[in-house]
Motif scaffolding. Structure first.
Motif, PDB file in Angstrom:
ATOM      1  N   SER A   3       0.836  -1.197   0.000  1.00  0.00           N
ATOM      2  CA  SER A   3       0.000   0.000   0.000  1.00  0.00           C
ATOM      3  C   SER A   3       0.874   1.251   0.000  1.00  0.00           C
ATOM      4  CB  SER A   3      -0.918   0.017   1.221  1.00  0.00           C
ATOM      5  OG  SER A   3      -0.158   0.200   2.402  1.00  0.00           O
ATOM      6  N   LEU A   4       0.304   2.343  -0.429  1.00  0.00           N
ATOM      7  CA  LEU A   4       1.012   3.617  -0.461  1.00  0.00           C
ATOM      8  C   LEU A   4       1.551   3.964   0.919  1.00  0.00           C
ATOM      9  CD1 LEU A   4       1.868   6.207  -1.900  1.00  0.00           C
ATOM     10  CD2 LEU A   4      -0.420   7.115  -1.446  1.00  0.00           C
ATOM     11  N   ARG A   5       0.732   3.805   1.936  1.00  0.00           N
ATOM     12  CA  ARG A   5       1.149   4.151   3.299  1.00  0.00           C
ATOM     13  C   ARG A   5       2.316   3.277   3.756  1.00  0.00           C
ATOM     14  NH1 ARG A   5      -0.082   7.403   6.819  1.00  0.00           N
ATOM     15  NH2 ARG A   5      -2.132   7.942   6.026  1.00  0.00           N
ATOM     16  N   LEU A   7       4.542   1.669   1.929  1.00  0.00           N
ATOM     17  CA  LEU A   7       5.755   1.995   1.178  1.00  0.00           C
ATOM     18  C   LEU A   7       6.329   3.342   1.606  1.00  0.00           C
ATOM     19  CD1 LEU A   7       4.696   0.684  -2.330  1.00  0.00           C
ATOM     20  CD2 LEU A   7       6.299  -0.372  -0.728  1.00  0.00           C
ATOM     21  N   ALA A   8       5.444   4.299   1.868  1.00  0.00           N
ATOM     22  CA  ALA A   8       5.896   5.609   2.346  1.00  0.00           C
ATOM     23  C   ALA A   8       6.588   5.472   3.703  1.00  0.00           C
ATOM     24  CB  ALA A   8       4.722   6.570   2.427  1.00  0.00           C
ATOM     25  N   ASP A   9       6.059   4.617   4.557  1.00  0.00           N
ATOM     26  CA  ASP A   9       6.695   4.377   5.860  1.00  0.00           C
ATOM     27  C   ASP A   9       8.091   3.788   5.686  1.00  0.00           C
ATOM     28  OD1 ASP A   9       4.492   5.366   7.218  1.00  0.00           O
ATOM     29  OD2 ASP A   9       3.697   3.380   7.745  1.00  0.00           O
ATOM     30  N   ILE A  10       8.231   2.878   4.744  1.00  0.00           N
ATOM     31  CA  ILE A  10       9.533   2.239   4.512  1.00  0.00           C
ATOM     32  C   ILE A  10      10.585   3.258   4.089  1.00  0.00           C
ATOM     33  CG2 ILE A  10      10.785   0.660   2.972  1.00  0.00           C
ATOM     34  CD1 ILE A  10       8.215  -1.098   3.017  1.00  0.00           C
ATOM     35  N   VAL A  11      10.216   4.163   3.191  1.00  0.00           N
ATOM     36  CA  VAL A  11      11.180   5.155   2.700  1.00  0.00           C
ATOM     37  C   VAL A  11      11.144   6.456   3.507  1.00  0.00           C
ATOM     38  CG1 VAL A  11      11.335   4.200   0.377  1.00  0.00           C
ATOM     39  CG2 VAL A  11       9.635   5.953   0.858  1.00  0.00           C
ATOM     40  N   GLU A  12      10.317   6.444   4.542  1.00  0.00           N
ATOM     41  CA  GLU A  12      10.238   7.551   5.501  1.00  0.00           C
ATOM     42  C   GLU A  12       9.892   8.889   4.855  1.00  0.00           C
ATOM     43  OE1 GLU A  12      13.921   7.336   7.671  1.00  0.00           O
ATOM     44  OE2 GLU A  12      13.266   5.549   8.764  1.00  0.00           O
ATOM     45  N   VAL A  13       8.827   8.875   4.034  1.00  0.00           N
ATOM     46  CA  VAL A  13       8.293  10.111   3.459  1.00  0.00           C
ATOM     47  C   VAL A  13       6.781  10.123   3.632  1.00  0.00           C
ATOM     48  CG1 VAL A  13      10.147  10.382   1.753  1.00  0.00           C
ATOM     49  CG2 VAL A  13       8.063   9.173   1.120  1.00  0.00           C
ATOM     50  N   SER A  16       1.486  11.258   0.566  1.00  0.00           N
ATOM     51  CA  SER A  16       1.086  12.169  -0.509  1.00  0.00           C
ATOM     52  C   SER A  16       2.291  12.569  -1.358  1.00  0.00           C
ATOM     53  CB  SER A  16       0.420  13.408   0.087  1.00  0.00           C
ATOM     54  OG  SER A  16       0.034  14.284  -0.927  1.00  0.00           O
ATOM     55  N   TYR A  17       3.404  12.830  -0.714  1.00  0.00           N
ATOM     56  CA  TYR A  17       4.622  13.192  -1.425  1.00  0.00           C
ATOM     57  C   TYR A  17       5.107  12.020  -2.292  1.00  0.00           C
ATOM     58  CZ  TYR A  17       9.503  14.305  -2.367  1.00  0.00           C
ATOM     59  OH  TYR A  17      10.692  14.515  -2.993  1.00  0.00           O
ATOM     60  N   LEU A  18       5.103  10.826  -1.721  1.00  0.00           N
ATOM     61  CA  LEU A  18       5.526   9.644  -2.479  1.00  0.00           C
ATOM     62  C   LEU A  18       4.635   9.440  -3.702  1.00  0.00           C
ATOM     63  CD1 LEU A  18       7.288   7.148  -2.870  1.00  0.00           C
ATOM     64  CD2 LEU A  18       5.735   5.920  -1.339  1.00  0.00           C
ATOM     65  N   LEU A  21       5.433  12.172  -6.326  1.00  0.00           N
ATOM     66  CA  LEU A  21       6.748  11.939  -6.919  1.00  0.00           C
ATOM     67  C   LEU A  21       6.728  10.724  -7.855  1.00  0.00           C
ATOM     68  CD1 LEU A  21       9.712  12.834  -6.980  1.00  0.00           C
ATOM     69  CD2 LEU A  21      10.113  11.303  -5.043  1.00  0.00           C
ATOM     70  N   PHE A  22       6.086   9.663  -7.424  1.00  0.00           N
ATOM     71  CA  PHE A  22       6.018   8.449  -8.240  1.00  0.00           C
ATOM     72  C   PHE A  22       5.302   8.738  -9.551  1.00  0.00           C
ATOM     73  CE2 PHE A  22       4.772   4.283  -9.663  1.00  0.00           C
ATOM     74  CZ  PHE A  22       5.855   3.485  -9.309  1.00  0.00           C
ATOM     75  N   LYS A  23       4.177   9.416  -9.491  1.00  0.00           N
ATOM     76  CA  LYS A  23       3.407   9.746 -10.701  1.00  0.00           C
ATOM     77  C   LYS A  23       4.226  10.647 -11.627  1.00  0.00           C
ATOM     78  CE  LYS A  23      -0.614  10.644 -12.974  1.00  0.00           C
ATOM     79  NZ  LYS A  23      -1.728   9.867 -13.364  1.00  0.00           N
TER      80      LYS A  23
END
Length: 89
Positions: A3-5, A7-13, A16-18, A21-23
């Motif tokens: 999930s977005l959340r 993956l964002a937790d893993i990369v510590e961002v 919404s920013y992830l 940026l991904f898009k």
């Protein structure tokens, strides 16, 4: 969990920013990308194994076989069973 959340937790961002940026970098949403990779893996498993469709769905991270079949058809134009029956024809 892809999930977005998570993956964002893993990369510590921030999620919404992830997402933004991904898009911007890929032209696709993270969800679209993950779903496409899951369907690509399902195609591989359908071609390379005799596993049941529900087992393949689970291996691809989509435990609901009805949702898996619907999503597979959206991307591939056929249900997983139709795809498997058409391989080699």
């Amino acid at each position: 969990d892809l999930s977005l959340r998570a993956l964002a937790d893993i990369v510590e961002v921030n999620p919404s920013y992830l997402s933004t940026l991904f898009k911007k970098e890929t032209g696709h949403t993270l969800t679209e990308y993950v779903t496409r990779k899951r369907i690509d893996h399902a195609v591989f498993l359908l071609n390379a194994t005799a596993m049941q469709v529900q087992t393949i769905a689970s291996y691809c991270g989509i435990p609901d076989v009805c949702y898996f079949s619907k999503t597979f058809k959206k991307y591939m134009g056929k249900t997983p069973t139709e795809y498997r029956e058409g391989v080699g024809k």
